[in-house]
Design a protein around this motif. Structure first.
Motif, short mmCIF file in Angstrom:
data_model
loop_
_atom_site.label_atom_id
_atom_site.label_comp_id
_atom_site.label_asym_id
_atom_site.label_seq_id
_atom_site.Cartn_x
_atom_site.Cartn_y
_atom_site.Cartn_z
N LEU A 115 0.93 -1.26 0.16
CA LEU A 115 -0.10 0.19 -0.26
C LEU A 115 1.05 1.18 0.19
O LEU A 115 0.67 2.46 -0.63
CB LEU A 115 -1.32 -0.21 1.45
CG LEU A 115 -2.19 -0.99 1.42
CD1 LEU A 115 -3.14 -1.21 2.28
CD2 LEU A 115 -3.19 -0.25 -0.21
N CYS A 118 2.06 1.93 -3.17
CA CYS A 118 0.81 2.70 -4.66
C CYS A 118 0.77 4.44 -4.44
O CYS A 118 0.14 4.72 -4.67
CB CYS A 118 -0.92 1.18 -3.77
SG CYS A 118 -1.33 -0.29 -4.80
N TRP A 121 3.26 5.67 -6.27
CA TRP A 121 3.28 6.03 -6.81
C TRP A 121 1.95 7.03 -7.54
O TRP A 121 1.80 8.08 -8.15
CB TRP A 121 2.48 4.68 -7.43
CG TRP A 121 1.78 4.70 -9.11
CD1 TRP A 121 2.06 4.83 -10.11
CD2 TRP A 121 0.20 4.59 -9.27
NE1 TRP A 121 1.28 4.61 -11.15
CE2 TRP A 121 0.09 5.00 -10.75
CE3 TRP A 121 -0.88 5.15 -8.45
CZ2 TRP A 121 -0.78 5.48 -11.05
CZ3 TRP A 121 -1.69 5.05 -8.96
CH2 TRP A 121 -2.27 5.40 -11.02
N PHE A 122 0.70 7.20 -6.43
CA PHE A 122 -0.69 7.84 -6.54
C PHE A 122 0.33 9.50 -6.18
O PHE A 122 -0.09 10.63 -6.90
CB PHE A 122 -1.30 7.70 -5.58
CG PHE A 122 -2.21 8.79 -5.37
CD1 PHE A 122 -3.52 8.65 -6.21
CD2 PHE A 122 -2.62 9.44 -4.78
CE1 PHE A 122 -4.40 10.03 -6.20
CE2 PHE A 122 -3.23 10.29 -4.33
CZ PHE A 122 -4.26 10.68 -5.30
N TRP A 144 5.51 -3.20 -8.27
CA TRP A 144 3.91 -2.54 -7.74
C TRP A 144 3.34 -0.68 -8.84
O TRP A 144 2.85 -1.28 -8.81
CB TRP A 144 4.12 -2.60 -6.67
CG TRP A 144 3.91 -3.56 -5.81
CD1 TRP A 144 5.23 -4.50 -5.36
CD2 TRP A 144 3.31 -5.20 -5.82
NE1 TRP A 144 5.23 -5.83 -5.01
CE2 TRP A 144 3.46 -5.50 -5.05
CE3 TRP A 144 1.58 -4.55 -5.81
CZ2 TRP A 144 2.93 -6.68 -5.22
CZ3 TRP A 144 1.11 -5.14 -5.88
CH2 TRP A 144 1.28 -6.42 -5.19
N TYR A 145 4.68 -0.53 -9.25
CA TYR A 145 3.99 0.77 -9.35
C TYR A 145 3.18 0.51 -11.18
O TYR A 145 2.68 0.80 -12.01
CB TYR A 145 5.93 1.60 -10.42
CG TYR A 145 5.70 2.54 -9.64
CD1 TYR A 145 5.17 2.74 -8.03
CD2 TYR A 145 5.82 4.00 -9.46
CE1 TYR A 145 6.18 3.48 -7.02
CE2 TYR A 145 6.58 4.88 -8.79
CZ TYR A 145 6.23 4.39 -7.41
OH TYR A 145 6.28 5.75 -6.67
N CYS A 148 -0.37 -1.12 -10.65
CA CYS A 148 -0.46 0.01 -10.68
C CYS A 148 -1.26 0.98 -11.65
O CYS A 148 -2.11 1.20 -11.88
CB CYS A 148 0.03 1.50 -9.72
SG CYS A 148 -0.20 1.19 -8.10
N GLU A 302 -2.25 5.55 -17.99
CA GLU A 302 -1.82 6.13 -16.84
C GLU A 302 -1.76 7.46 -17.11
O GLU A 302 -2.55 8.32 -16.69
CB GLU A 302 -0.48 5.60 -16.52
CG GLU A 302 -0.20 6.21 -14.72
CD GLU A 302 1.22 6.82 -14.03
OE1 GLU A 302 1.86 5.34 -15.03
OE2 GLU A 302 1.68 6.79 -13.44
N LEU A 329 -8.68 3.14 -5.73
CA LEU A 329 -9.53 1.97 -5.17
C LEU A 329 -9.92 1.17 -5.38
O LEU A 329 -10.48 0.07 -5.41
CB LEU A 329 -9.32 1.77 -3.72
CG LEU A 329 -7.67 2.56 -2.99
CD1 LEU A 329 -7.94 2.72 -1.02
CD2 LEU A 329 -6.55 1.35 -3.08
N MET A 332 -9.12 -0.39 -8.70
CA MET A 332 -9.00 -2.02 -7.53
C MET A 332 -9.42 -3.52 -7.53
O MET A 332 -9.67 -4.21 -8.11
CB MET A 332 -7.61 -1.82 -7.18
CG MET A 332 -6.92 -2.90 -6.34
SD MET A 332 -6.11 -2.03 -4.62
CE MET A 332 -4.12 -1.06 -5.36
#
Ligand SMILES: [Zn+2]
Length: 339
Positions: A115, A118, A121-122, A144-145, A148, A302, A329, A332
Protein backbone atom coordinates in the motif's frame (compact mmCIF):
# COMPACT_ATOMS: atom_id res chain seq x y z
CA UNK A 1 -13.96 -25.59 13.75
CA UNK A 2 -14.17 -22.03 15.05
CA UNK A 3 -14.08 -18.95 12.95
CA UNK A 4 -10.93 -16.92 13.44
CA UNK A 5 -11.47 -13.20 13.04
CA UNK A 6 -8.45 -11.06 12.34
CA UNK A 7 -7.70 -8.09 14.50
CA UNK A 8 -8.78 -4.78 13.00
CA UNK A 9 -6.68 -1.94 14.36
CA UNK A 10 -8.50 0.71 12.31
CA UNK A 11 -12.24 1.32 12.27
CA UNK A 12 -14.23 2.10 9.14
CA UNK A 13 -14.51 5.63 10.50
CA UNK A 14 -10.72 5.99 10.77
CA UNK A 15 -10.37 5.04 7.12
CA UNK A 16 -13.25 7.27 6.03
CA UNK A 17 -11.71 10.17 7.91
CA UNK A 18 -8.30 9.55 6.35
CA UNK A 19 -9.69 9.58 2.81
CA UNK A 20 -12.13 12.45 3.25
CA UNK A 21 -10.42 14.86 5.59
CA UNK A 22 -7.95 17.47 4.51
CA UNK A 23 -5.08 17.20 3.97
CA UNK A 24 -4.44 13.78 2.48
CA UNK A 25 -0.78 13.06 1.86
CA UNK A 26 2.09 10.68 2.47
CA UNK A 27 2.36 11.91 6.06
CA UNK A 28 -1.30 11.68 7.04
CA UNK A 29 -1.54 8.30 5.34
CA UNK A 30 1.61 7.03 7.04
CA UNK A 31 0.37 8.16 10.44
CA UNK A 32 -2.87 6.19 10.04
CA UNK A 33 -1.64 3.12 8.18
CA UNK A 34 1.64 2.34 9.87
CA UNK A 35 1.66 -1.43 10.36
CA UNK A 36 0.54 -4.60 8.69
CA UNK A 37 -2.53 -4.90 10.86
CA UNK A 38 -3.39 -1.32 9.90
CA UNK A 39 -2.86 -2.19 6.24
CA UNK A 40 -5.13 -5.19 6.63
CA UNK A 41 -7.82 -3.03 8.27
CA UNK A 42 -7.43 -0.43 5.54
CA UNK A 43 -7.84 -3.10 2.85
CA UNK A 44 -10.96 -4.46 4.56
CA UNK A 45 -12.65 -1.08 5.11
CA UNK A 46 -11.94 0.13 1.59
CA UNK A 47 -13.23 -3.18 0.25
CA UNK A 48 -10.12 -4.13 -1.72
CA UNK A 49 -10.21 -7.38 0.18
CA UNK A 50 -13.23 -8.97 1.73
CA UNK A 51 -13.53 -11.48 4.49
CA UNK A 52 -17.06 -10.75 5.65
CA UNK A 53 -19.08 -12.09 2.73
CA UNK A 54 -18.16 -15.75 2.42
CA UNK A 55 -17.97 -17.14 -1.10
CA UNK A 56 -19.70 -20.37 -1.92
CA UNK A 57 -17.61 -23.48 -2.14
CA UNK A 58 -17.75 -25.42 -5.39
CA UNK A 59 -19.91 -27.89 -3.47
CA UNK A 60 -22.48 -25.11 -3.06
CA UNK A 61 -22.04 -24.42 0.66
CA UNK A 62 -20.98 -21.01 2.02
CA UNK A 63 -17.40 -21.20 3.27
CA UNK A 64 -16.07 -20.03 6.61
CA UNK A 65 -13.01 -18.11 7.65
CA UNK A 66 -10.11 -20.04 9.10
CA UNK A 67 -6.37 -19.96 9.38
CA UNK A 68 -3.91 -21.91 7.39
CA UNK A 69 -1.50 -23.98 9.42
CA UNK A 70 1.49 -22.44 7.65
CA UNK A 71 0.16 -18.98 8.27
CA UNK A 72 2.20 -15.96 7.58
CA UNK A 73 0.99 -13.57 10.25
CA UNK A 74 3.16 -10.86 8.87
CA UNK A 75 0.86 -10.26 5.96
CA UNK A 76 -2.37 -12.07 6.86
CA UNK A 77 -1.96 -14.30 3.88
CA UNK A 78 -2.58 -17.11 6.33
CA UNK A 79 -6.30 -16.43 6.41
CA UNK A 80 -8.30 -18.76 4.28
CA UNK A 81 -11.81 -19.74 3.34
CA UNK A 82 -12.66 -23.25 4.43
CA UNK A 83 -15.61 -25.41 3.50
CA UNK A 84 -15.75 -28.33 5.90
CA UNK A 85 -19.30 -29.33 5.04
CA UNK A 86 -20.38 -32.97 5.09
CA UNK A 87 -22.21 -34.70 2.31
CA UNK A 88 -22.73 -38.46 2.02
CA UNK A 89 -20.61 -38.90 5.11
CA UNK A 90 -17.60 -37.19 3.51
CA UNK A 91 -16.13 -33.92 4.53
CA UNK A 92 -15.36 -31.32 1.85
CA UNK A 93 -11.84 -30.12 2.46
CA UNK A 94 -11.81 -27.38 -0.14
CA UNK A 95 -10.04 -24.20 0.95
CA UNK A 96 -8.93 -20.99 -0.71
CA UNK A 97 -6.99 -17.92 0.34
CA UNK A 98 -9.01 -14.80 1.10
CA UNK A 99 -6.79 -12.93 -1.32
CA UNK A 100 -7.49 -15.10 -4.38
CA UNK A 101 -8.43 -12.82 -7.26
CA UNK A 102 -7.70 -9.63 -5.29
CA UNK A 103 -4.86 -7.15 -5.81
CA UNK A 104 -3.07 -8.92 -2.94
CA UNK A 105 -3.23 -12.37 -4.51
CA UNK A 106 0.04 -14.19 -3.87
CA UNK A 107 1.78 -11.08 -2.59
CA UNK A 108 5.27 -11.62 -1.23
CA UNK A 109 5.76 -8.21 0.37
CA UNK A 110 4.05 -7.21 3.62
CA UNK A 111 0.77 -5.48 2.75
CA UNK A 112 1.76 -2.27 4.45
CA UNK A 113 4.64 -1.97 1.97
CA UNK A 114 2.42 -2.76 -1.00
CA UNK A 115 0.00 0.00 0.00
CA UNK A 116 2.90 2.37 0.68
CA UNK A 117 4.13 1.77 -2.86
CA UNK A 118 0.63 2.45 -4.24
CA UNK A 119 0.50 5.72 -2.29
CA UNK A 120 3.94 6.73 -3.57
CA UNK A 121 2.83 5.92 -7.11
CA UNK A 122 -0.31 8.02 -6.58
CA UNK A 123 1.79 10.98 -5.45
CA UNK A 124 4.28 10.39 -8.30
CA UNK A 125 7.31 9.74 -6.12
CA UNK A 126 10.15 8.69 -8.47
CA UNK A 127 10.30 4.91 -8.32
CA UNK A 128 13.88 4.67 -7.00
CA UNK A 129 13.07 7.10 -4.22
CA UNK A 130 9.90 5.17 -3.36
CA UNK A 131 11.91 1.93 -3.12
CA UNK A 132 14.31 3.64 -0.74
CA UNK A 133 11.61 5.14 1.47
CA UNK A 134 9.48 2.01 1.66
CA UNK A 135 12.50 -0.21 2.14
CA UNK A 136 12.09 -2.57 -0.81
CA UNK A 137 14.25 -3.38 -3.80
CA UNK A 138 14.10 -1.18 -6.85
CA UNK A 139 12.72 -4.17 -8.75
CA UNK A 140 9.80 -4.53 -6.32
CA UNK A 141 8.95 -0.87 -6.56
CA UNK A 142 9.07 -1.02 -10.36
CA UNK A 143 6.78 -4.08 -10.29
CA UNK A 144 4.16 -2.44 -8.07
CA UNK A 145 4.24 0.83 -9.97
CA UNK A 146 3.63 -1.33 -13.04
CA UNK A 147 0.62 -3.01 -11.41
CA UNK A 148 -0.88 0.40 -10.56
CA UNK A 149 -0.31 1.47 -14.16
CA UNK A 150 -2.00 -1.69 -15.38
CA UNK A 151 -5.13 -0.79 -13.41
CA UNK A 152 -5.18 2.58 -15.17
CA UNK A 153 -4.67 0.99 -18.56
CA UNK A 154 -7.49 -1.52 -18.07
CA UNK A 155 -9.99 1.02 -16.75
CA UNK A 156 -9.29 3.40 -19.64
CA UNK A 157 -9.43 0.55 -22.15
CA UNK A 158 -12.90 -0.38 -20.88
CA UNK A 159 -14.20 3.17 -21.13
CA UNK A 160 -13.95 3.51 -24.91
CA UNK A 161 -13.92 7.32 -24.76
CA UNK A 162 -15.76 9.22 -27.50
CA UNK A 163 -15.39 13.01 -27.60
CA UNK A 164 -16.80 16.11 -29.29
CA UNK A 165 -20.33 16.56 -30.63
CA UNK A 166 -22.41 18.94 -32.74
CA UNK A 167 -20.60 22.28 -32.86
CA UNK A 168 -17.79 21.24 -30.51
CA UNK A 169 -14.17 21.86 -31.49
CA UNK A 170 -11.88 18.83 -31.51
CA UNK A 171 -8.16 19.17 -32.20
CA UNK A 172 -6.43 16.05 -33.46
CA UNK A 173 -2.77 15.36 -34.09
CA UNK A 174 -0.10 12.66 -34.06
CA UNK A 175 3.16 12.69 -32.20
CA UNK A 176 6.34 10.69 -32.16
CA UNK A 177 7.72 9.38 -28.91
CA UNK A 178 11.44 8.74 -28.94
CA UNK A 179 12.78 6.25 -26.56
CA UNK A 180 16.33 5.62 -25.74
CA UNK A 181 17.26 2.05 -25.16
CA UNK A 182 20.47 0.11 -25.12
CA UNK A 183 20.91 -2.85 -27.37
CA UNK A 184 23.31 -5.68 -26.82
CA UNK A 185 26.46 -3.85 -27.82
CA UNK A 186 25.72 -1.07 -25.31
CA UNK A 187 25.19 1.17 -28.28
CA UNK A 188 22.53 3.77 -28.03
CA UNK A 189 19.49 2.75 -29.98
CA UNK A 190 16.12 4.37 -30.41
CA UNK A 191 12.71 2.88 -30.68
CA UNK A 192 9.88 4.84 -32.18
CA UNK A 193 6.28 4.93 -31.15
CA UNK A 194 3.53 6.91 -32.83
CA UNK A 195 0.66 8.20 -30.73
CA UNK A 196 -2.52 9.62 -32.20
CA UNK A 197 -4.94 11.68 -30.15
CA UNK A 198 -7.52 14.39 -29.89
CA UNK A 199 -8.99 16.78 -27.36
CA UNK A 200 -12.30 18.64 -27.23
CA UNK A 201 -11.75 22.32 -26.42
CA UNK A 202 -15.13 22.79 -24.77
CA UNK A 203 -15.30 19.68 -22.56
CA UNK A 204 -11.56 18.94 -22.24
CA UNK A 205 -12.33 15.29 -22.94
CA UNK A 206 -9.52 13.63 -24.82
CA UNK A 207 -8.28 10.35 -26.24
CA UNK A 208 -4.85 9.06 -27.19
CA UNK A 209 -3.67 5.75 -28.52
CA UNK A 210 -0.58 4.10 -29.86
CA UNK A 211 -0.76 3.58 -33.63
CA UNK A 212 1.51 1.56 -35.93
CA UNK A 213 1.66 4.37 -38.52
CA UNK A 214 -0.01 7.58 -39.62
CA UNK A 215 -1.80 6.27 -42.69
CA UNK A 216 -5.44 7.00 -43.39
CA UNK A 217 -6.20 3.31 -43.07
CA UNK A 218 -4.98 3.45 -39.47
CA UNK A 219 -6.28 6.86 -38.42
CA UNK A 220 -9.72 6.94 -40.06
CA UNK A 221 -11.36 4.14 -38.08
CA UNK A 222 -10.05 5.75 -34.87
CA UNK A 223 -11.40 9.18 -35.82
CA UNK A 224 -14.83 7.75 -36.55
CA UNK A 225 -14.92 5.71 -33.36
CA UNK A 226 -13.55 8.39 -31.04
CA UNK A 227 -15.13 11.61 -32.37
CA UNK A 228 -18.86 12.24 -32.50
CA UNK A 229 -20.23 13.21 -35.93
CA UNK A 230 -20.93 16.91 -36.35
CA UNK A 231 -17.76 17.91 -34.50
CA UNK A 232 -15.59 20.69 -35.86
CA UNK A 233 -12.18 19.11 -36.32
CA UNK A 234 -8.96 21.11 -36.34
CA UNK A 235 -5.76 19.62 -37.70
CA UNK A 236 -2.47 20.51 -39.25
CA UNK A 237 -2.35 20.29 -43.01
CA UNK A 238 -1.24 16.64 -43.26
CA UNK A 239 -2.77 15.04 -46.33
CA UNK A 240 -4.42 12.25 -44.37
CA UNK A 241 -6.92 14.74 -42.95
CA UNK A 242 -7.83 16.35 -46.28
CA UNK A 243 -11.14 14.55 -46.71
CA UNK A 244 -12.41 14.95 -43.14
CA UNK A 245 -15.41 17.00 -44.22
CA UNK A 246 -16.81 14.29 -46.48
CA UNK A 247 -20.22 13.18 -45.34
CA UNK A 248 -19.39 9.58 -46.13
CA UNK A 249 -16.77 9.81 -43.43
CA UNK A 250 -18.74 11.07 -40.45
CA UNK A 251 -19.72 14.49 -41.76
CA UNK A 252 -17.22 16.47 -39.75
CA UNK A 253 -16.56 20.13 -40.30
CA UNK A 254 -12.81 20.51 -40.82
CA UNK A 255 -10.23 23.29 -40.71
CA UNK A 256 -6.50 22.90 -41.11
CA UNK A 257 -3.65 25.17 -40.16
CA UNK A 258 -0.56 25.01 -42.29
CA UNK A 259 2.25 24.65 -39.78
CA UNK A 260 4.84 25.40 -42.38
CA UNK A 261 3.50 28.92 -42.54
CA UNK A 262 2.05 29.64 -39.08
CA UNK A 263 0.81 27.95 -35.91
CA UNK A 264 -2.43 29.89 -35.70
CA UNK A 265 -4.40 30.80 -38.81
CA UNK A 266 -4.05 34.61 -39.05
CA UNK A 267 -7.47 34.89 -40.67
CA UNK A 268 -9.17 32.84 -37.94
CA UNK A 269 -7.47 32.59 -34.52
CA UNK A 270 -9.72 29.63 -33.69
CA UNK A 271 -7.86 27.47 -36.14
CA UNK A 272 -4.90 25.96 -34.33
CA UNK A 273 -3.86 22.71 -32.66
CA UNK A 274 -2.17 24.22 -29.60
CA UNK A 275 -4.44 22.42 -27.11
CA UNK A 276 -3.60 18.95 -28.36
CA UNK A 277 0.08 19.84 -28.62
CA UNK A 278 0.10 20.86 -24.96
CA UNK A 279 -1.11 17.33 -24.18
CA UNK A 280 1.86 15.92 -26.11
CA UNK A 281 4.18 17.93 -23.93
CA UNK A 282 2.61 16.51 -20.76
CA UNK A 283 2.58 13.00 -22.18
CA UNK A 284 6.26 13.14 -23.09
CA UNK A 285 7.07 14.21 -19.55
CA UNK A 286 5.32 11.16 -18.17
CA UNK A 287 6.64 8.59 -20.66
CA UNK A 288 10.22 9.78 -20.21
CA UNK A 289 10.87 7.11 -17.59
CA UNK A 290 9.63 4.32 -19.85
CA UNK A 291 12.47 2.47 -21.55
CA UNK A 292 10.42 -0.40 -22.85
CA UNK A 293 8.55 -0.04 -26.11
CA UNK A 294 5.94 -2.59 -25.12
CA UNK A 295 5.11 -0.68 -21.96
CA UNK A 296 4.35 2.62 -23.68
CA UNK A 297 0.66 1.72 -23.80
CA UNK A 298 0.64 1.23 -20.03
CA UNK A 299 2.22 4.66 -19.50
CA UNK A 300 -0.26 6.14 -21.93
CA UNK A 301 -3.06 4.47 -19.94
CA UNK A 302 -1.72 6.06 -16.76
CA UNK A 303 -1.48 9.45 -18.46
CA UNK A 304 -5.10 9.32 -19.64
CA UNK A 305 -6.28 7.86 -16.33
CA UNK A 306 -4.66 10.59 -14.25
CA UNK A 307 -6.18 13.26 -16.45
CA UNK A 308 -9.58 11.58 -16.29
CA UNK A 309 -9.80 10.81 -12.59
CA UNK A 310 -7.13 12.72 -10.69
CA UNK A 311 -7.28 16.16 -12.25
CA UNK A 312 -10.97 16.70 -12.68
CA UNK A 313 -12.27 19.82 -14.33
CA UNK A 314 -11.89 21.62 -11.02
CA UNK A 315 -8.63 22.70 -9.49
CA UNK A 316 -7.04 19.88 -7.53
CA UNK A 317 -7.41 20.67 -3.88
CA UNK A 318 -5.72 18.83 -1.06
CA UNK A 319 -9.05 17.75 0.35
CA UNK A 320 -9.99 15.97 -2.85
CA UNK A 321 -6.78 13.95 -3.05
CA UNK A 322 -8.03 11.31 -0.62
CA UNK A 323 -11.15 10.90 -2.70
CA UNK A 324 -9.05 10.55 -5.81
CA UNK A 325 -7.05 7.80 -4.19
CA UNK A 326 -10.32 6.21 -3.10
CA UNK A 327 -11.46 6.27 -6.73
CA UNK A 328 -8.31 4.40 -7.65
CA UNK A 329 -9.01 1.82 -4.92
CA UNK A 330 -12.54 1.47 -6.34
CA UNK A 331 -11.06 0.62 -9.74
CA UNK A 332 -8.61 -1.79 -8.12
CA UNK A 333 -11.60 -3.54 -6.52
CA UNK A 334 -13.49 -3.57 -9.80
CA UNK A 335 -10.63 -5.26 -11.64
CA UNK A 336 -9.62 -7.57 -8.78
CA UNK A 337 -12.88 -8.37 -7.00
CA UNK A 338 -11.69 -11.57 -5.38
CA UNK A 339 -13.74 -14.73 -5.31
ZN1 LIG B 1 -17.19 -27.62 -0.17
Amino acid sequence: MTTVLPELTLTARDVYKLLNDSPFGLLTYGRTVGSNTDAFSFAVHTGIINYTVPPNCRCGIAMRLGRRADRNQNSYQGLQWECGSYSNGRRCRHTSSITVGTFFDDVKLPWVKVLDLCIHWFFKTPVVSAAHQVGVSKGSAIDWYGFCREICYNIIDEMDICIGGQGFHVEIDETHLFQRKYNRGRQLAFSHVWVFGGICRETKEAFEQVVPDRSGRTLWPIIMRKIHPGSIILTDSARVYASLHEASRGGYEHYAVNHRRHFVDPANPNIHTNTVERQWGLLKGMVKGCMNEEKVEMYLGEFIYRRQFFTTLNVVEARTLGKQFDTFLGHMKKLYPGL
